[in-house]
Design an enzyme around this catalytic site. Sequence first.
Site, short mmCIF file in Angstrom:
data_model
loop_
_atom_site.label_atom_id
_atom_site.label_comp_id
_atom_site.label_asym_id
_atom_site.label_seq_id
_atom_site.Cartn_x
_atom_site.Cartn_y
_atom_site.Cartn_z
N ASP A 1 0.86 -1.19 0.00
CA ASP A 1 0.00 0.00 0.00
C ASP A 1 0.89 1.23 0.00
O ASP A 1 2.00 1.22 0.56
CB ASP A 1 -0.92 0.00 1.23
CG ASP A 1 -2.15 0.87 1.02
OD1 ASP A 1 -3.26 0.31 0.87
OD2 ASP A 1 -2.01 2.12 0.97
N ASN B 1 -24.98 -5.65 -6.31
CA ASN B 1 -25.09 -4.54 -5.35
C ASN B 1 -26.34 -3.70 -5.61
O ASN B 1 -27.03 -3.29 -4.67
CB ASN B 1 -23.84 -3.65 -5.44
CG ASN B 1 -22.76 -4.12 -4.48
OD1 ASN B 1 -22.89 -5.17 -3.85
ND2 ASN B 1 -21.68 -3.38 -4.37
N LEU C 1 -34.20 -6.75 4.04
CA LEU C 1 -35.57 -6.24 4.13
C LEU C 1 -35.74 -5.41 5.40
O LEU C 1 -36.85 -5.26 5.89
CB LEU C 1 -36.57 -7.40 4.16
CG LEU C 1 -36.96 -8.03 2.83
CD1 LEU C 1 -38.14 -8.98 3.01
CD2 LEU C 1 -37.33 -6.96 1.78
N ALA D 1 -36.10 -2.07 6.99
CA ALA D 1 -36.33 -0.66 6.64
C ALA D 1 -35.60 0.24 7.62
O ALA D 1 -35.28 -0.17 8.73
CB ALA D 1 -37.83 -0.38 6.67
N CYS E 1 -20.02 1.45 -0.83
CA CYS E 1 -20.32 0.64 -2.01
C CYS E 1 -21.69 0.87 -2.65
O CYS E 1 -21.76 1.28 -3.80
CB CYS E 1 -20.10 -0.82 -1.68
SG CYS E 1 -18.34 -1.08 -1.34
N LYS F 1 -22.11 4.41 -4.24
CA LYS F 1 -21.28 4.68 -5.43
C LYS F 1 -21.58 3.69 -6.55
O LYS F 1 -21.55 4.05 -7.72
CB LYS F 1 -19.79 4.68 -5.06
CG LYS F 1 -19.12 3.33 -5.06
CD LYS F 1 -17.61 3.45 -5.03
CE LYS F 1 -16.94 2.12 -4.74
NZ LYS F 1 -17.10 1.09 -5.76
N PHE G 1 -17.38 -9.82 -2.82
CA PHE G 1 -18.74 -9.68 -2.29
C PHE G 1 -18.78 -9.57 -0.78
O PHE G 1 -19.85 -9.66 -0.18
CB PHE G 1 -19.60 -10.87 -2.76
CG PHE G 1 -19.76 -10.92 -4.25
CD1 PHE G 1 -20.67 -10.10 -4.89
CD2 PHE G 1 -18.95 -11.75 -5.01
CE1 PHE G 1 -20.79 -10.11 -6.27
CE2 PHE G 1 -19.06 -11.78 -6.40
CZ PHE G 1 -19.99 -10.95 -7.04
N GLY H 1 -26.00 3.15 3.25
CA GLY H 1 -24.86 4.04 3.10
C GLY H 1 -23.64 3.20 2.83
O GLY H 1 -23.74 2.07 2.37
#
Length: 448
Positions: free
Chosen positions: A30, A206, A248, A250, A258, A261, A150, A255
């Site tokens: 990195d 996604n 499911l 609510a 992933c 965007k 994933f 947010g």
Amino acid sequence: MNITVIGAGYVGLVTAISLAETKNNVTCIDIDMNKIEALQQGRTPIYEVGLEKLLKKNLKEGRITFKNTIELGVNDAEIIYLAVGTPQSEDGSANMNYMYEAVDIVAKSILKDTIFVVKSTVPIGENSKLEIRANALSPYQVTVVSNPEFLREGTAIQDVFNGERIILGANNKEALDKLVKVNEKFETPIVKTTLESAEMIKYASNAFLAMKISYINEIANLSEMVGANISEVSLGMGLDKRIGHRFLQAGVGYGGSCFPKDTHALLNISEKAGYDFRLIKEVIHVNRMQRERIIIKLLKYLPSLVGKKIAVLGVTFKPDTDDIRDAPSLDIIGALEGLGAEIAVYDPIFSKKMGHIPNIASMFNNVTEYTSINDALLGADAALVITDWEEIKNIQPNQFLEKMLTPIIIDGRQCYNAQEMDANGIIFDAVGLGGVTIKDDNKVKVLS
Ligand code: NAD
Ligand code: UGA
């Protein structure tokens, strides 16, 4: 096998450690020196359950090393994984600049034919372009395999070792077979496909999950108006295996780094292809509105927020992570501040010893951070529940009653039982709460 992973973020680090755990010799690189120094000392720069333990084990057993220059870490590698960020650009598209920079340096540094495995989420067609780009820069043969990731933050290790599918896309059979060998150790079904289909599987997955969330949020909003209760509606719907109970829940909407965007990127891909993808536009729109609805709910009880102390419980985009990228809390805090409120925020991550502790106070003018729930609630005029950390779900009604000036609770994540709150004299409102809930801990009767 000698493998190098470029990028030590959520995906790169988990990939590197899981490849080391499955007995490969891994070098993880990195450009962020702080991350590399922490990792060399056995500390993970992100908060992810179980990751630090695996890091320490593989460091001790000598299967993983960390470096901060690509040139020094790619020479021995047969396979090089790329897991750098592809954040959202202003026009909604995925920003490929980090990927291009990394691919260019890697291509110029390799000393033999090499397979590049792209873990990052990249628009359909980009892997082919990366292959052409790398081959133009290297005298050696570069073959690109698309292997979209994933994992979910917060359960990354569990997801990698108990995944539901591994997608491998390539136009070259030899490279594909090699990657199948590496991935067989995860004992997860492997789907072999083309580069383009692999890229589409990632975006389509996604976006589908984001759609499920926006759908249930719309049903929640309607439930509020017609007297149904969303937690029971979700329960009843999810028992149908064709629908499934996951995604499911609510609340204040999705947010993270992933779904927001990737839904925008898919919309951008559609626009460029000349396709009017109306459904995804609505998914994005509903999600944006869901963050505003929580403020509208609060204003029903406190028409003016000027000078009011509002406790915000939870800032990370979901529990068990330190990630605040595109967290609903940030928009909600911004809106509260705009309406003149003083905001007291609490999140369990503030007192965790691992990972990156977000500094929310520095991002706003009127925010104070607390490392205790009771301190955040003290003297508050209302509390908004934004992230369903276990610790926040476990707050008892008397805690709200004892500490707050007025016990107004707006539950954005279905953390509490409405009847229990009502019975304790708390002014309680929640997403999707349109009617009474059935008081029965065993709501589903299983016939044996
Ligand atoms: P991240 O921002 O956490 O990590 C990216 C890392 O790459 C950073 O540490 C950065 O310093 C490093 N980097 C950038 N340029 C580099 C270079 N030239 N050389 C070496 N390192 C470099 O990102 P992330 O969340 O891990 O996401 C990476 C990709 O994986 C994205 O495309 C994302 O959409 C995808 N993805 C993420 C998740 C997730 O849960 N976070 C899950 C699935 C897929
Ligand atoms: C998501 C996907 O679940 C992963 O499969 C994927 O690899 C990843 O994005 C990615 O591509 O980066 P993640 O963002 O870590 O993973 O977390 P999720 O558990 O999917 O939650 C995303 C957001 O949706 C959170 O804000 C969460 O609170 C919200 N959510 C989730 C709901 O509002 N309701 C639900 O029922 C589920």
